[in-house]
Structures are given as C-alpha cells and as structure tokens.
Scaffold this active site. Structure first.
Site, PDB file in Angstrom:
ATOM      1  N   ASP A  43       0.826  -1.207   0.000  1.00  0.00           N
ATOM      2  CA  ASP A  43       0.000   0.000   0.000  1.00  0.00           C
ATOM      3  C   ASP A  43       0.862   1.260   0.000  1.00  0.00           C
ATOM      4  O   ASP A  43       0.615   2.203  -0.765  1.00  0.00           O
ATOM      5  CB  ASP A  43      -0.896   0.015   1.251  1.00  0.00           C
ATOM      6  CG  ASP A  43      -2.148  -0.822   1.085  1.00  0.00           C
ATOM      7  OD1 ASP A  43      -2.532  -1.100  -0.057  1.00  0.00           O
ATOM      8  OD2 ASP A  43      -2.743  -1.196   2.106  1.00  0.00           O
ATOM      9  N   ILE A  44       1.858   1.279   0.870  1.00  0.00           N
ATOM     10  CA  ILE A  44       2.650   2.497   1.036  1.00  0.00           C
ATOM     11  C   ILE A  44       3.469   2.803  -0.216  1.00  0.00           C
ATOM     12  O   ILE A  44       3.529   3.954  -0.673  1.00  0.00           O
ATOM     13  CB  ILE A  44       3.546   2.386   2.276  1.00  0.00           C
ATOM     14  CG1 ILE A  44       2.676   2.403   3.542  1.00  0.00           C
ATOM     15  CG2 ILE A  44       4.564   3.514   2.327  1.00  0.00           C
ATOM     16  CD1 ILE A  44       3.426   2.117   4.827  1.00  0.00           C
TER      17      ILE A  44
END
Length: 368
Positions: free
Chosen positions: A210-211
């Site tokens: 996600d990051i």
C-alpha cells in the site's frame, strides 16, 4: 481531529497570475509548500490512495477528502488504539486513520445519489488532481470516471489506485496489501528459511505494498502536473498494488534476471552483502552493516581482528558472500565476548556501521 491546512497568503504578479508567498499556521509565517497552488480531490480510502493524498498535503496542496456519510473512511474503525480527545478519552477515530490523512479537509458525500454525484463533479471541475481507489468500473456507474470528468476539466490529473490496474485479466478483482505481498513476491523473500524454527513466509511489519503504491502515485501525480504545465493537458494515471510491489523487490528482481534462480528467504541476512546482519553480544544484539570492503577492513581493525581483513576468504565482498557461513561463525565468536555498548562505541570510530537492535519507540528518542 486532523489539522486544517494553514491560511495561504498570495500576491499578484502582472501577467502571471497569483504566486504563493507564505502560509500562516498558529500565528507563524511558514514558507508555502511547492504544491500550495494545487487542489486535490481525494476520493480514496484506507491506505494506498490516502497515502498519496497525504504526501501532496505535506507538499502544501489543499486536499479535500470525500468520505461516506455516517461511517466515513473504513480505516476510521481500524482500532484500537483510538485517538484521544483533549480530556484523554477515546474518540471514534483510529490511530491508523490519522497515519494517512494528515493535513486534509474532510467532507461527506453520498455518491450513490444524483446530488452527491453532481457535487463531486463540481469539485472535480475546480480541482487539479483527483485520487480514487474504487474497483475498476465502479465510478463509471456514477459518471465519475476519468472519461466523464475530463470532459468538464481537461486539465484534471486523475489517479486511479487499484489492486491490479485498469487492464488485464485481474482488473475487476479487489486487492489488499497482505495478498499483494504474497502474490508480488515480498513474502517469498521475507522471513526465516523454511528449514529453521519459525521459518516460512512473513509479511512485512507495515503494509509496504500500500505504502509504496502511494509513493509511486505521488511521484506520478507530480510528473503529470509538470507535464500539464507544459502541455495544458491532464491525464489518467493507472497505479496498481501488484505492479508497485513487484517493482519494490529491486535487486531481488535483478538477481533473478541475472541467474534464473528465484531468491529465497534468508531472514536478516543480505543476499549480496556480507557482513550485513545482526549478531548476539554478551548482553543483547547489534547490527553490523559493512557496505564495502573499506568499511569491512576498518571494522576488523576496530574489533581487534585485523587478520580477518587479510584472510583471502574474506578479502572482498564477493568472497565473503561465498564464505558467508564461516564469516558469520567467526564474527559471532567475536561479538559474544563483547557487551552491546561496545558495538555502539565502535560506530563512532571510522569503522563500519554497528547499531543497537531496538524496538521502535527508541528510534524517536535517538533523534532528539
């Protein structure tokens, strides 16, 4: 619970429109961020999309986050722990939510209703960037897809964040960080080998898929804004968790392309550098990272073992990788004779980097 962006002070330059001069926060003048002239409409939720929006807010953009009426962003409920109010009582906002929504304004809009769709279209018309992470095709049902909004704002940079992108056989599938770490190879190189206690695939301690997708989205948006400044045209950006996760494998990818052998889990070891790992001491653990031959030689001198620097088995990094097991055995013998603090004092000399292995709260204290 989140701070409002500070007031912006601007001045007009003849022939060039407004330029940002500074911003005011808590009565203090601060330099305006490089994106302080940019408005972002953030329709995303949970982490990857919001992370991109937060990066843009940190760079000075005005970010308007659109949430569902009533429940808001799903991640508001990802607790405990919960954010405390001024009296120390739990609020309804999770600490998780605040990690990806710093500096944004927040409104609620029901996009399933015509009036909600109309409001989003009006906001998109006056925005520079739109970030969304709906499943493929969902926003098209409400006439809020890129093709719809580009008609009313051809300068709009529209960033879609999905699990598998806008094309391909998996495009309609949802994507979550945990499954993407597994599919994208991260868990194949994270964790101890299968044949040791506790071995097996492990996800990273934070949602790296996600990051990193949020980070790539931030870069892509800034590049699209630079392109728009020259061309006057917006564009549709297609960011996928799986693509980003695979890209994050970095040298593990190129090691495979060079050898044809899939990389394996090796715990805290480094596949290409030795020594680059933790060691036990008399009273704890230290991390030793020798990033080149010169640092390795200096470490040997500081550790009182100059003979290891001259040993032909270990004279170069390539040789140390080939003889990893014996190198590790000899260094472990040295470290077991020393207290942990000795390893830290070693790092102040012109030697390799040795650091105490700590839990996360110490990292913030070490920077004070």
């Amino acid at each position: 619970m989140l701070r409002q962006p500070p007031a912006i002070v601007a001045f007009r330059v003849a022939g060039t429109g407004f330029r940002i001069k500074y911003r005011v926060s808590n009565g203090r003048k601060l330099m305006a961020g490089p994106l302080s002239h940019i408005r972002v409409l953030d329709l995303s939720r949970v982490l990857a999309g919001p992370w991109a929006g937060q990066n843009l807010a940190d760079l000075g953009a005005e970010v308007i986050k659109v949430e569902r009426p009533g429940s808001g962003d799903d991640s508001r409920a990802f607790g405990p722990p919960w954010v405390k109010d001024k009296n120390g009582r739990d609020t309804k906002d999770s600490a998780y939510y605040t990690s990806a929504n710093r500096g944004k304004k927040s409104i609620t809009v029901d996009i399933s209703k015509p009036e909600g769709q109309k409001l989003v279209r009006e906001l998109a018309r006056i925005s520079d960037v739109l970030v969304e992470n709906y499943k493929f095709g969902d926003l098209a049902r409400y006439r809020l897809a890129y093709d719809d909004l580009a008609k009313i704002n051809p300068r709009l940079v529209y960033c879609s964040v999905t699990g598998f992108g806008q094309t391909g056989p998996y495009r309609e599938r949802p994507g979550y960080d945990f499954m993407i770490q597994g599919m994208g190879g991260m868990m194949s190189v994270t964790g101890e080998p299968d044949d040791v206690p506790g071995g097996g695939p492990q996800r990273a301690g934070v949602p790296v898929a996600d990051i990193i997708t949020g980070m790539y989205a931030s870069i892509a948006i800034c590049a699209a804004l630079a392109h728009r400044a020259e061309s006057g045209a917006g564009q549709h950006l297609d960011l996928a968790l799986l693509d980003s996760q695979i890209a994050l494998l970095a040298y593990q990818n190129t090691n495979y392309f060079s050898t044809g052998s899939p990389p394996k889990r090796i715990g805290n070891l480094h596949p290409n550098i030795v020594p680059y790992q933790p060691f036990r001491t008399r009273d704890g653990r230290v991390i030793l990272a020798c990033g080149n031959d010169n640092l390795y030689r200096k470490f040997c001198e500081a550790a009182g073992a100059p003979e290891l620097a001259d040993d032909p088995r270990f004279a170069s990094n390539g040789k140390r990788v080939e003889n990893r097991a014996e190198m590790t055995r000899l260094l472990q013998t040295i470290f077991l004779k020393k207290p942990r603090t000795n390893g830290l004092s070693c790092s102040t000399r012109p030697a390799s980097r040795t650091g105490r292995s700590t839990t996360s709260p110490r990292s913030s204290r070490s920077r004070r």
